[in-house]
Design an enzyme around this catalytic site. Structure first.
Site, short mmCIF file in Angstrom:
data_model
loop_
_atom_site.label_atom_id
_atom_site.label_comp_id
_atom_site.label_asym_id
_atom_site.label_seq_id
_atom_site.Cartn_x
_atom_site.Cartn_y
_atom_site.Cartn_z
N GLN A 10 0.83 -1.21 0.00
CA GLN A 10 0.00 0.00 0.00
C GLN A 10 0.87 1.25 0.00
OE1 GLN A 10 -3.26 -0.88 2.55
NE2 GLN A 10 -4.11 1.16 2.43
N SER A 94 3.86 -6.58 2.74
CA SER A 94 2.52 -6.55 3.35
C SER A 94 1.49 -7.13 2.39
CB SER A 94 2.18 -5.13 3.80
OG SER A 94 1.03 -5.11 4.62
N LEU A 95 0.54 -6.33 1.86
CA LEU A 95 -0.45 -6.90 0.94
C LEU A 95 0.23 -7.53 -0.27
CD1 LEU A 95 -1.53 -5.55 -2.01
CD2 LEU A 95 -1.75 -3.59 -0.53
N ARG A 119 -9.58 -8.10 4.00
CA ARG A 119 -8.42 -7.65 4.79
C ARG A 119 -8.42 -6.13 4.93
NH1 ARG A 119 -2.86 -6.23 3.67
NH2 ARG A 119 -1.36 -7.16 5.12
N HIS A 203 -0.06 -3.62 11.27
CA HIS A 203 1.04 -4.48 11.74
C HIS A 203 1.43 -4.23 13.19
CE1 HIS A 203 1.41 -6.10 7.75
NE2 HIS A 203 1.48 -4.88 7.25
N GLN A 252 0.81 -12.16 9.93
CA GLN A 252 1.27 -10.93 9.27
C GLN A 252 0.44 -9.71 9.64
OE1 GLN A 252 0.01 -9.27 5.75
NE2 GLN A 252 1.74 -10.01 4.53
#
Length: 310
Positions: A10, A94-95, A119, A203, A252
Site C-alpha cells: 500500500q 505486506s499486501l 483484509r 502491523h 502478518q
C-alpha cells in the site's frame, strides 16, 4: 544469476495504474475483468478514472494494487517470461505477499481479490479512526527503533511494524504512544521522525480483530503449494508448503513486516536481480539500500516490459 520477483504494498497506488497494460495485452485486461467480477463492482473504473482519495481507501487500494501486479505479470508471461523459468523466489511487502501467492498460484485470482477486500475492511475497522497512528523513523535501525517503541509505549501499544531498510523503520500503535516515539526517536539521533498519513495502525497488536477475521476468511479458501517459493513477511524465509501459508498470513496482520531481513535472506540464497512487478518503484529503492550489489528492474508499464525483452 538468481532472480526474485517482488510485489509492492500500500502506498504505491496511482490513478491510471495498469491501464496501458490492459490496453496492450488481453491477458492483462482479463485480470482486471476477473477482479471486477470477483468483487461485484467495477474496481477497474476506479483505478483508471476515479479519485485518488477513494482509491487510497484500504479496502480499494489492496485489491487494486494486487490486480495491477498480476496484470503486469500476465503481460510479462505473454512476452515469453515464464514465471517458473524466470523467478527463483517471490516476495511482497505486506499486501504484496498476497500478490506473490497469487502469482505463484497458491491462491486463485478471485480468492485473492476477495481476501484483500476483507483484509482492507477488517484492518480499517479494527481500530476507531483517530485512536491509532504510524510514524516513520529515519536513520535508526530496527533494534534502535524497537527500543524507542518500547520506551514510548507506557502501557499502550507501540511496535516496530515495518523494517523496511537499514535506515527506515515504521512504528505503529496508539496515537499518543506513536507521537511519543517520534519525540524519543529525535532525541536518540534519528535523521527524521514523522507521522504518516495512514488511516489505521497496521502491523501491530491493535490489529488483532482483523487477524481473527482473516483466519476465518483464509480457512474458507483453497491454498495450494506455491509454484515458486514465496518469502513470507513474518518469517523472512521461503515458504514452499501450502499448510504454512494460512498461519503466516494471519500472523502478518499483527506482526512486523521483516522486509530488510527478507531481502537479505534472498541475497544469501543467491538472488542478484530483483524485478518489481506492479505499481511504483518503492521496493527497488529499499532493496538497493539493503543489498547494494543487487540489480533492480521495474515491471509496471509496457515500456518496462519492452526494456526487459531488449
Amino acid at each position: 544469476m538468481s532472480r526474485a520477483f517482488v510485489f509492492p504494498g500500500q502506498g504505491a497506488q496511482t490513478i491510471g495504474m495498469g491501464r496501458a497494460l490492459a490496453e496492450g495485452w488481453s491477458a492483462a485486461r482479463a485480470v482486471f475483468d476477473e477482479v471486477d467480477e470477483a468483487l461485484g463492482e467495477k474496481l477497474s473504473t476506479l483505478i483508471w478514472e476515479g479519485e485518488l482519495e477513494e482509491l487510497t481507501l484500504t479496502r480499494n487500494a489492496q485489491p487494486a494494487l494486487m490486480a495491477t501486479s498480476i496484470a503486469a505479470l500476465r503481460a510479462l508471461e505473454a512476452e515469453g517470461f515464464d514465471l517458473v523459468g524466470t523467478a527463483d523466489f517471490l516476495a511482497g511487502h505486506s499486501l504484496g505477499e498476497y500478490s506473490a501467492l497469487c502469482a505463484a498460484q497458491s491462491l486463485s485470482l478471485a480468492d485473492t481479490a476477495r481476501l484483500l477486500r476483507i483484509r482492507g475492511e477488517a484492518m480499517q475497522e479494527a481500530v476507531p479512526v483517530g485512536l491509532g497512528a504510524m510514524a516513520a523513523l529515519l536513520g535508526l535501525d530496527f533494534q534502535a527503533a524497537s527500543e524507542v517503541a518500547h520506551e514510548a509505549a507506557q502501557g499502550e501499544v507501540c511496535q516496530a511494524a515495518n523494517d523496511n531498510d537499514p535506515g527506515q523503520v515504521v512504528v505503529s500503535g496508539h496515537r499518543g504512544a506513536v507521537e511519543r516515539a517520534v519525540e524519543i526517536a529525535k532525541a536518540r539521533g534519528a535523521k527524521r521522525a514523522l507521522m504518516l498519513p495512514v488511516s489505521a495502525p497496521f502491523h501491530c497488536a491493535l490489529m488483532q480483530p482483523a487477524a481473527a477475521r482473516m483466519a476465518e476468511a483464509l480457512a474458507a479458501v483453497v491454498i495450494r503449494d506455491p509454484l515458486v517459493p514465496v518469502v513470507a513477511n513474518v518469517s523472512a524465509e521461503a515458504v514452499r508448503d501450502s499448510s504454512k501459508v494460512q498461519d503466516l498470513l494471519v500472523a502478518q496482520v499483527t506482526g512486523s513486516v521483516r522486509w530488510r531481513e527478507s531481502v537479505l535472506w534472498m541475497e544469501s540464497a543467491g538472488v542478484t536481480e530483483f524485478w518489481e512487478v506492479g505499481a511504483g518503484k518503492a521496493l527497488s529503492g529499499m532493496i538497493r539500500r539493503i543489498a547494494r550489489e543487487a540489480v533492480t528492474k521495474p515491471v509496471g508499464t509496457p515500456a518496462d516490459i519492452e526494456a526487459l525483452k531488449a
